[in-house]
Design a protein around this motif. Structure first.
Motif, PDB file in Angstrom:
ATOM      1  N   PRO A  86       0.841  -1.201   0.000  1.00 30.92           N
ATOM      2  CA  PRO A  86       0.000   0.000   0.000  1.00 30.92           C
ATOM      3  C   PRO A  86       0.880   1.256   0.000  1.00 30.92           C
ATOM      4  O   PRO A  86       1.829   1.356   0.768  1.00 30.92           O
ATOM      5  N   VAL A  87       0.566   2.170  -0.893  1.00 26.83           N
ATOM      6  CA  VAL A  87       1.302   3.423  -0.997  1.00 26.83           C
ATOM      7  C   VAL A  87       0.300   4.552  -0.827  1.00 26.83           C
ATOM      8  O   VAL A  87      -0.618   4.707  -1.630  1.00 26.83           O
ATOM      9  N   LEU A  88       0.473   5.320   0.231  1.00 22.64           N
ATOM     10  CA  LEU A  88      -0.394   6.454   0.480  1.00 22.64           C
ATOM     11  C   LEU A  88       0.077   7.607  -0.388  1.00 22.64           C
ATOM     12  O   LEU A  88       1.214   8.049  -0.291  1.00 22.64           O
ATOM     13  N   THR A  89      -0.801   8.074  -1.248  1.00 23.70           N
ATOM     14  CA  THR A  89      -0.444   9.166  -2.142  1.00 23.70           C
ATOM     15  C   THR A  89      -1.022  10.477  -1.627  1.00 23.70           C
ATOM     16  O   THR A  89      -1.916  10.491  -0.776  1.00 23.70           O
ATOM     17  N   SER A  90      -0.512  11.564  -2.180  1.00 25.14           N
ATOM     18  CA  SER A  90      -1.050  12.867  -1.789  1.00 25.14           C
ATOM     19  C   SER A  90      -2.504  13.006  -2.225  1.00 25.14           C
ATOM     20  O   SER A  90      -3.286  13.699  -1.584  1.00 25.14           O
ATOM     21  N   GLU A  91      -2.889  12.310  -3.305  1.00 29.25           N
ATOM     22  CA  GLU A  91      -4.290  12.338  -3.739  1.00 29.25           C
ATOM     23  C   GLU A  91      -5.184  11.670  -2.699  1.00 29.25           C
ATOM     24  O   GLU A  91      -6.294  12.137  -2.426  1.00 29.25           O
ATOM     25  N   ASP A  92      -4.718  10.551  -2.124  1.00 28.67           N
ATOM     26  CA  ASP A  92      -5.484   9.870  -1.080  1.00 28.67           C
ATOM     27  C   ASP A  92      -5.663  10.783   0.131  1.00 28.67           C
ATOM     28  O   ASP A  92      -6.761  10.900   0.679  1.00 28.67           O
ATOM     29  N   LEU A  93      -4.588  11.425   0.526  1.00 33.81           N
ATOM     30  CA  LEU A  93      -4.640  12.318   1.682  1.00 33.81           C
ATOM     31  C   LEU A  93      -5.521  13.532   1.400  1.00 33.81           C
ATOM     32  O   LEU A  93      -6.314  13.939   2.247  1.00 33.81           O
ATOM     33  N   ALA A  94      -5.410  14.084   0.193  1.00 31.30           N
ATOM     34  CA  ALA A  94      -6.242  15.239  -0.168  1.00 31.30           C
ATOM     35  C   ALA A  94      -7.715  14.869  -0.158  1.00 31.30           C
ATOM     36  O   ALA A  94      -8.559  15.641   0.320  1.00 31.30           O
ATOM     37  N   GLU A  95      -8.053  13.683  -0.653  1.00 28.51           N
ATOM     38  CA  GLU A  95      -9.439  13.220  -0.641  1.00 28.51           C
ATOM     39  C   GLU A  95      -9.954  13.073   0.786  1.00 28.51           C
ATOM     40  O   GLU A  95     -11.080  13.455   1.097  1.00 28.51           O
ATOM     41  N   ALA A  96      -9.116  12.538   1.655  1.00 26.53           N
ATOM     42  CA  ALA A  96      -9.520  12.354   3.054  1.00 26.53           C
ATOM     43  C   ALA A  96      -9.689  13.694   3.752  1.00 26.53           C
ATOM     44  O   ALA A  96     -10.663  13.913   4.477  1.00 26.53           O
ATOM     45  N   LEU A  97      -8.751  14.609   3.543  1.00 26.44           N
ATOM     46  CA  LEU A  97      -8.809  15.905   4.220  1.00 26.44           C
ATOM     47  C   LEU A  97      -9.952  16.778   3.713  1.00 26.44           C
ATOM     48  O   LEU A  97     -10.460  17.627   4.435  1.00 26.44           O
ATOM     49  N   GLN A  98     -10.378  16.532   2.485  1.00 26.91           N
ATOM     50  CA  GLN A  98     -11.491  17.301   1.926  1.00 26.91           C
ATOM     51  C   GLN A  98     -12.771  17.072   2.737  1.00 26.91           C
ATOM     52  O   GLN A  98     -13.582  17.972   2.882  1.00 26.91           O
ATOM     53  N   GLN A  99     -12.914  15.887   3.308  1.00 24.75           N
ATOM     54  CA  GLN A  99     -14.076  15.578   4.143  1.00 24.75           C
ATOM     55  C   GLN A  99     -14.099  16.443   5.398  1.00 24.75           C
ATOM     56  O   GLN A  99     -15.151  16.637   6.002  1.00 24.75           O
ATOM     57  N   TYR A 100     -12.942  16.961   5.810  1.00 30.67           N
ATOM     58  CA  TYR A 100     -12.835  17.782   7.009  1.00 30.67           C
ATOM     59  C   TYR A 100     -12.764  19.269   6.681  1.00 30.67           C
ATOM     60  O   TYR A 100     -12.485  20.092   7.546  1.00 30.67           O
ATOM     61  N   GLY A 101     -12.965  19.607   5.414  1.00 27.30           N
ATOM     62  CA  GLY A 101     -12.950  21.001   5.017  1.00 27.30           C
ATOM     63  C   GLY A 101     -11.559  21.551   4.754  1.00 27.30           C
ATOM     64  O   GLY A 101     -11.383  22.760   4.666  1.00 27.30           O
ATOM     65  N   VAL A 102     -10.563  20.677   4.639  1.00 27.33           N
ATOM     66  CA  VAL A 102      -9.197  21.110   4.352  1.00 27.33           C
ATOM     67  C   VAL A 102      -8.948  20.885   2.869  1.00 27.33           C
ATOM     68  O   VAL A 102      -9.011  19.762   2.381  1.00 27.33           O
ATOM     69  N   ASN A 103      -8.670  21.961   2.142  1.00 31.16           N
ATOM     70  CA  ASN A 103      -8.453  21.871   0.714  1.00 31.16           C
ATOM     71  C   ASN A 103      -6.957  21.830   0.440  1.00 31.16           C
ATOM     72  O   ASN A 103      -6.244  22.784   0.749  1.00 31.16           O
ATOM     73  N   VAL A 104      -6.482  20.733  -0.120  1.00 34.63           N
ATOM     74  CA  VAL A 104      -5.060  20.559  -0.405  1.00 34.63           C
ATOM     75  C   VAL A 104      -4.857  20.704  -1.906  1.00 34.63           C
ATOM     76  O   VAL A 104      -5.483  19.998  -2.694  1.00 34.63           O
ATOM     77  N   LYS A 105      -3.998  21.643  -2.276  1.00 34.40           N
ATOM     78  CA  LYS A 105      -3.678  21.835  -3.692  1.00 34.40           C
ATOM     79  C   LYS A 105      -2.180  21.695  -3.871  1.00 34.40           C
ATOM     80  O   LYS A 105      -1.403  22.123  -3.030  1.00 34.40           O
ATOM     81  N   ARG A 106      -1.802  21.102  -4.983  1.00 35.05           N
ATOM     82  CA  ARG A 106      -0.392  20.991  -5.304  1.00 35.05           C
ATOM     83  C   ARG A 106       0.109  22.302  -5.883  1.00 35.05           C
ATOM     84  O   ARG A 106      -0.617  22.988  -6.594  1.00 35.05           O
ATOM     85  N   PRO A 107       1.368  22.619  -5.625  1.00 29.09           N
ATOM     86  CA  PRO A 107       1.933  23.792  -6.287  1.00 29.09           C
ATOM     87  C   PRO A 107       2.047  23.545  -7.790  1.00 29.09           C
ATOM     88  O   PRO A 107       2.096  22.389  -8.228  1.00 29.09           O
ATOM     89  N   ALA A 108       2.082  24.594  -8.570  1.00 26.89           N
ATOM     90  CA  ALA A 108       2.120  24.470 -10.030  1.00 26.89           C
ATOM     91  C   ALA A 108       3.366  23.724 -10.514  1.00 26.89           C
ATOM     92  O   ALA A 108       3.348  23.108 -11.578  1.00 26.89           O
ATOM     93  N   TYR A 109       4.446  23.754  -9.751  1.00 31.37           N
ATOM     94  CA  TYR A 109       5.697  23.135 -10.178  1.00 31.37           C
ATOM     95  C   TYR A 109       5.827  21.680  -9.724  1.00 31.37           C
ATOM     96  O   TYR A 109       6.838  21.050  -9.929  1.00 31.37           O
ATOM     97  N   PHE A 110       4.788  21.106  -9.104  1.00 26.85           N
ATOM     98  CA  PHE A 110       4.841  19.741  -8.592  1.00 26.85           C
ATOM     99  C   PHE A 110       4.964  18.759  -9.749  1.00 26.85           C
ATOM    100  O   PHE A 110       4.301  18.907 -10.774  1.00 26.85           O
ATOM    101  N   ALA A 111       5.806  17.746  -9.606  1.00 24.98           N
ATOM    102  CA  ALA A 111       5.998  16.739 -10.650  1.00 24.98           C
ATOM    103  C   ALA A 111       4.685  16.022 -10.943  1.00 24.98           C
ATOM    104  O   ALA A 111       3.878  15.789 -10.062  1.00 24.98           O
ATOM    105  N   ASN A 112       4.477  15.661 -12.172  1.00 27.43           N
ATOM    106  CA  ASN A 112       3.270  14.944 -12.617  1.00 27.43           C
ATOM    107  C   ASN A 112       2.001  15.749 -12.388  1.00 27.43           C
ATOM    108  O   ASN A 112       0.956  15.192 -12.141  1.00 27.43           O
ATOM    109  N   ASN A 113       2.085  17.034 -12.458  1.00 25.33           N
ATOM    110  CA  ASN A 113       0.927  17.895 -12.206  1.00 25.33           C
ATOM    111  C   ASN A 113       0.303  18.338 -13.524  1.00 25.33           C
ATOM    112  O   ASN A 113      -0.017  19.483 -13.726  1.00 25.33           O
TER     113      ASN A 113
END
Length: 117
Positions: A86-113
């Motif tokens: 199992p590999v926890l990705t930033s997408e998994d964490l962002a999806e989970a945090l969205q349920q708590y009202g925390v919006n996670v966005k990647r910076p424009a220079y993030f790899a694979n963005n």
């Protein structure tokens, strides 16, 4: 006031939180609160620990849902069928945090963005 609240607050005097008291006090000071009551500091630490544990659990569930996607879609995302770790990705964490009202966005220079915000 709940009848068991004083007992609960008293029990916090002997509780050793995961987040050290000094760290919690420092973060409280940064947010504009100077709290010398150790029970209150530990209550904040306990609440933070609970939040992180629930967010990690929800991220693990998001990972499990992602793993149920068709194999072709997983390969597009860079996963191999042989790798079962199992590999926890930033997408998994962002999806989970969205349920708590925390919006996670990647910076424009993030790899694979490519095409994502």
């Amino acid at each position: 006031m709940h009848p068991k609240l004083p007992d609960f607050l008293a029990s916090l005097e002997h509780y050793v939180p995961t987040v050290p008291d000094e760290v919690t006090q420092h973060l409280l000071k940064l947010s504009g609160t100077d709290c010398q009551d150790i029970c209150l500091v530990r209550l904040v630490s306990l609440a933070a620990q609970k939040f992180v544990a629930e967010a990690a659990h929800d991220a693990r569930q998001a990972h499990a849902r992602r793993q149920k996607q068709p194999l072709a879609r997983l390969k597009e995302a860079g996963y191999t069928a042989r790798d079962k770790r199992p590999v926890l990705t930033s997408e998994d964490l962002a999806e989970a945090l969205q349920q708590y009202g925390v919006n996670v966005k990647r910076p424009a220079y993030f790899a694979n963005n490519i095409g994502r915000s």
